[in-house]
Design an enzyme around this catalytic site. Structure first.
Site, PDB file in Angstrom:
ATOM      1  N   GLY A 137       0.791  -1.218  -0.059  1.00 43.25           N
ATOM      2  CA  GLY A 137       0.120   0.060  -0.049  1.00 43.25           C
ATOM      3  C   GLY A 137       0.762   1.227  -0.036  1.00 43.25           C
ATOM      4  O   GLY A 137       0.640   2.215   0.628  1.00 43.25           O
ATOM      5  N   SER A 158       1.422   3.290  -2.520  1.00 40.24           N
ATOM      6  CA  SER A 158       1.568   4.387  -3.584  1.00 40.24           C
ATOM      7  C   SER A 158       0.786   5.677  -3.047  1.00 40.24           C
ATOM      8  O   SER A 158       1.187   6.783  -3.645  1.00 40.24           O
ATOM      9  CB  SER A 158       0.434   3.802  -4.502  1.00 40.24           C
ATOM     10  OG  SER A 158      -0.872   3.786  -3.876  1.00 40.24           O
ATOM     11  N   VAL A 171      -2.596  -7.343  -1.959  1.00 38.44           N
ATOM     12  CA  VAL A 171      -2.459  -8.325  -0.812  1.00 38.44           C
ATOM     13  C   VAL A 171      -3.518  -9.482  -0.525  1.00 38.44           C
ATOM     14  O   VAL A 171      -3.138 -10.292   0.035  1.00 38.44           O
ATOM     15  CB  VAL A 171      -1.921  -7.305   0.372  1.00 38.44           C
ATOM     16  CG1 VAL A 171      -0.684  -6.719   0.255  1.00 38.44           C
ATOM     17  CG2 VAL A 171      -3.417  -6.682   1.049  1.00 38.44           C
ATOM     18  N   ASN A 219     -14.096   2.038  18.385  1.00 37.55           N
ATOM     19  CA  ASN A 219     -14.755   3.136  17.763  1.00 37.55           C
ATOM     20  C   ASN A 219     -16.134   2.745  17.392  1.00 37.55           C
ATOM     21  O   ASN A 219     -16.120   1.701  16.651  1.00 37.55           O
ATOM     22  CB  ASN A 219     -13.683   3.608  16.722  1.00 37.55           C
ATOM     23  CG  ASN A 219     -13.846   4.819  16.372  1.00 37.55           C
ATOM     24  OD1 ASN A 219     -14.723   5.701  17.171  1.00 37.55           O
ATOM     25  ND2 ASN A 219     -13.887   5.449  15.170  1.00 37.55           N
ATOM     26  N   TYR A 251     -13.283  -2.936  11.232  1.00 41.46           N
ATOM     27  CA  TYR A 251     -11.858  -2.196  11.075  1.00 41.46           C
ATOM     28  C   TYR A 251     -11.181  -2.617  12.481  1.00 41.46           C
ATOM     29  O   TYR A 251      -9.926  -2.996  12.292  1.00 41.46           O
ATOM     30  CB  TYR A 251     -12.100  -0.909  10.792  1.00 41.46           C
ATOM     31  CG  TYR A 251     -10.656  -0.006  10.507  1.00 41.46           C
ATOM     32  CD1 TYR A 251     -10.165  -0.087   9.293  1.00 41.46           C
ATOM     33  CD2 TYR A 251     -10.363   0.737  11.538  1.00 41.46           C
ATOM     34  CE1 TYR A 251      -8.980   0.473   9.350  1.00 41.46           C
ATOM     35  CE2 TYR A 251      -9.163   1.385  11.456  1.00 41.46           C
ATOM     36  CZ  TYR A 251      -8.387   1.292  10.283  1.00 41.46           C
ATOM     37  OH  TYR A 251      -7.337   1.986  10.052  1.00 41.46           O
ATOM     38  N   ALA A 252     -11.822  -2.202  13.658  1.00 43.27           N
ATOM     39  CA  ALA A 252     -11.184  -2.459  14.793  1.00 43.27           C
ATOM     40  C   ALA A 252     -10.874  -4.021  14.918  1.00 43.27           C
ATOM     41  O   ALA A 252      -9.514  -4.173  15.558  1.00 43.27           O
ATOM     42  CB  ALA A 252     -12.089  -1.900  16.090  1.00 43.27           C
ATOM     43  N   LYS A 272      -7.584  -4.565  12.972  1.00 42.46           N
ATOM     44  CA  LYS A 272      -6.455  -3.862  13.674  1.00 42.46           C
ATOM     45  C   LYS A 272      -5.966  -4.583  14.892  1.00 42.46           C
ATOM     46  O   LYS A 272      -4.611  -4.564  15.197  1.00 42.46           O
ATOM     47  CB  LYS A 272      -6.571  -2.502  13.652  1.00 42.46           C
ATOM     48  CG  LYS A 272      -6.975  -1.958  12.531  1.00 42.46           C
ATOM     49  CD  LYS A 272      -5.649  -1.878  11.365  1.00 42.46           C
ATOM     50  CE  LYS A 272      -5.828  -1.270  10.167  1.00 42.46           C
ATOM     51  NZ  LYS A 272      -4.527  -1.359   9.299  1.00 42.46           N
TER      52      LYS A 272
HETATM   53  P1  NAI Z   1      -4.752   5.200   2.317  1.00 41.47           P
HETATM   54  O1  NAI Z   1      -6.414   4.728   1.813  1.00 41.47           O
HETATM   55  O2  NAI Z   1      -4.569   6.672   1.709  1.00 41.47           O
HETATM   56  O3  NAI Z   1      -3.714   4.179   1.779  1.00 41.47           O
HETATM   57  C1  NAI Z   1      -3.958   2.653   2.003  1.00 41.47           C
HETATM   58  C2  NAI Z   1      -3.250   2.105   0.930  1.00 41.47           C
HETATM   59  O4  NAI Z   1      -3.496   0.742   1.072  1.00 41.47           O
HETATM   60  C3  NAI Z   1      -3.420   2.711  -0.320  1.00 41.47           C
HETATM   61  O5  NAI Z   1      -2.144   2.663  -1.251  1.00 41.47           O
HETATM   62  C4  NAI Z   1      -4.170   1.360  -1.008  1.00 41.47           C
HETATM   63  O6  NAI Z   1      -4.066   1.402  -2.305  1.00 41.47           O
HETATM   64  C5  NAI Z   1      -3.410   0.372  -0.377  1.00 41.47           C
HETATM   65  N1  NAI Z   1      -4.462  -1.005  -0.460  1.00 41.47           N
HETATM   66  C6  NAI Z   1      -5.586  -1.042  -0.278  1.00 41.47           C
HETATM   67  N2  NAI Z   1      -6.064  -2.328  -0.498  1.00 41.47           N
HETATM   68  C7  NAI Z   1      -5.046  -3.042  -1.018  1.00 41.47           C
HETATM   69  C8  NAI Z   1      -4.713  -4.333  -1.293  1.00 41.47           C
HETATM   70  N3  NAI Z   1      -6.003  -5.119  -1.549  1.00 41.47           N
HETATM   71  N4  NAI Z   1      -3.711  -4.844  -1.677  1.00 41.47           N
HETATM   72  C9  NAI Z   1      -2.757  -3.889  -1.546  1.00 41.47           C
HETATM   73  N5  NAI Z   1      -2.711  -2.512  -1.031  1.00 41.47           N
HETATM   74  C10 NAI Z   1      -3.884  -2.182  -0.774  1.00 41.47           C
HETATM   75  O7  NAI Z   1      -5.049   5.060   3.830  1.00 41.47           O
HETATM   76  P2  NAI Z   1      -3.784   5.794   4.952  1.00 41.47           P
HETATM   77  O8  NAI Z   1      -4.148   6.672   5.945  1.00 41.47           O
HETATM   78  O9  NAI Z   1      -2.246   5.808   4.280  1.00 41.47           O
HETATM   79  O10 NAI Z   1      -3.469   4.188   5.754  1.00 41.47           O
HETATM   80  C11 NAI Z   1      -2.408   3.321   5.505  1.00 41.47           C
HETATM   81  C12 NAI Z   1      -2.545   2.430   6.702  1.00 41.47           C
HETATM   82  O11 NAI Z   1      -2.487   3.041   8.040  1.00 41.47           O
HETATM   83  C13 NAI Z   1      -3.748   1.548   6.806  1.00 41.47           C
HETATM   84  O12 NAI Z   1      -3.535   0.134   7.246  1.00 41.47           O
HETATM   85  C14 NAI Z   1      -4.696   1.904   7.732  1.00 41.47           C
HETATM   86  O13 NAI Z   1      -5.675   1.287   8.301  1.00 41.47           O
HETATM   87  C15 NAI Z   1      -3.709   2.485   8.823  1.00 41.47           C
HETATM   88  N6  NAI Z   1      -4.446   3.630   9.511  1.00 41.47           N
HETATM   89  C16 NAI Z   1      -4.598   4.912   9.248  1.00 41.47           C
HETATM   90  C17 NAI Z   1      -5.131   5.887  10.112  1.00 41.47           C
HETATM   91  C18 NAI Z   1      -5.325   7.413   9.532  1.00 41.47           C
HETATM   92  O14 NAI Z   1      -5.857   7.960  10.412  1.00 41.47           O
HETATM   93  N7  NAI Z   1      -5.039   7.659   8.158  1.00 41.47           N
HETATM   94  C19 NAI Z   1      -4.828   5.684  11.519  1.00 41.47           C
HETATM   95  C20 NAI Z   1      -4.410   4.384  11.838  1.00 41.47           C
HETATM   96  C21 NAI Z   1      -3.963   3.483  11.014  1.00 41.47           C
END
Ligand code: NAI
Length: 248
Positions: A13, A15, A65, A150, A156-157, A160
């Site tokens: 993820g 990108s 993934v 939450n 989601y919880a 995680k």
């Molecule tokens: P985002 O939505 O910008 O990025 C998520 C990434 O995961 C994207 O690059 C997406 O293409 C990729 N992804 C989704 N499905 C996929 C798959 N099947 N295979 C490979 N890649 C896949 O979100 P963000 O905020 O950057 O999140 C990154 C991580 O951080 C996630 O695991 C999220 O749950 C976690 N997170 C985010 C928080 C926030 O407040 N933004 C807080 C706590 C955790």
């Protein structure tokens, strides 16, 4: 401060958002970074360009993934191409929010498939080259929501919180092989994932954060760089909270 030169890192993820920032952080500290993307090739290429423009080395690889055959094939390919795989950041994740009574089976399945099964499959494929090298770093991206819960985020919880159990189990299983396994639990971070919230919702969340503001992807990346470094060699099975004090 942390020197990752000579190391190869894979960020799932990678990108955009937190994954991209982690990739940039690892590259700035000398690692050669593979940014894996499921879709959004243009964004991934953009992220690679940004790393290269700041003097780092990166490449983009397509990797969904949830497709374990693809994971089992592509990750060893990456390790083989570079002769090593030192660092895995299992960051890919999605959220589909809603009250339990409206939770659809397919949404529950999808969240678990990406956030939990995808992370486990990535670790399973990455750990083999690490075992051979008798060294490695695995970092799972969990969430504050996995620790404190939450409303509206049951699935989601669950995904995680489960990652924290995975972290501790793998930390025990692979410590003797020189591989450390940790998690990062970000709080509320400004990315596309949280962009769907209204200004009012964001304000409300900020009042619950002792530091009084949301976090940035770069602040999560700093924790990932540390956990990936040699300096973090005596830390395993832990979750590093990057949440502005939202949960202690
Ligand atoms: P985002 O939505 O910008 O990025 C998520 C990434 O995961 C994207 O690059 C997406 O293409 C990729 N992804 C989704 N499905 C996929 C798959 N099947 N295979 C490979 N890649 C896949 O979100 P963000 O905020 O950057 O999140 C990154 C991580 O951080 C996630 O695991 C999220 O749950 C976690 N997170 C985010 C928080 C926030 O407040 N933004 C807080 C706590 C955790």
């Amino acid at each position: 401060m942390f020197d990752l030169s000579g190391k190869v890192a894979l960020v799932t993820g990678g990108s955009r958002g937190i994954g991209r920032a982690i990739g940039e952080g690892l590259a700035r500290h000398g690692a050669r970074v593979v940014l894996a993307y499921a879709n959004g090739e243009a964004q991934a290429r953009d992220a690679v360009r940004a790393v290269e423009e700041s003097g780092g080395r990166a490449e983009a690889v397509q990797l969904d993934v949830t497709n374990s055959a693809e994971v089992e094939q592509r990750i060893p390919e990456i390790a083989k191409r570079h002769g090593r795989l030192d660092i895995l950041i299992a960051n890919a994740g999605i959220s589909i929010d809603g009250l339990l009574i409206r939770l659809r089976d397919e949404d529950l399945e999808r969240i678990l498939a990406v956030n939990l099964r995808g992370a486990i499959a990535s670790a399973r494929a990455a750990i083999k080259p690490m075992m051979r090298a008798r060294t490695g770093r695995i970092v799972f991206v969990s969430s504050v929501v996995g620790e404190m819960g939450n409303a509206g985020q049951t699935a989601y919880a669950a995904s995680k919180a489960a990652l924290l159990g995975v972290t501790k189990s793998l930390a025990r299983e692979y410590a003797s092989r020189g591989i450390t396994v940790n998690a990062i639990s970000p709080g509320f971070i400004d990315t596309d994932m949280t962009a769907v919230l209204t200004e009012e919702q964001k304000q409300d969340i900020s009042t619950k954060i002792p530091l009084g503001r949301t976090g940035t992807p770069a602040e999560v990346a700093a924790a990932a760089v540390f956990l990936a470094s040699d300096e973090a060699g005596y830390i395993t099975g832990q979750s590093l909270r990057v949440n502005g004090g939202m949960y202690m």
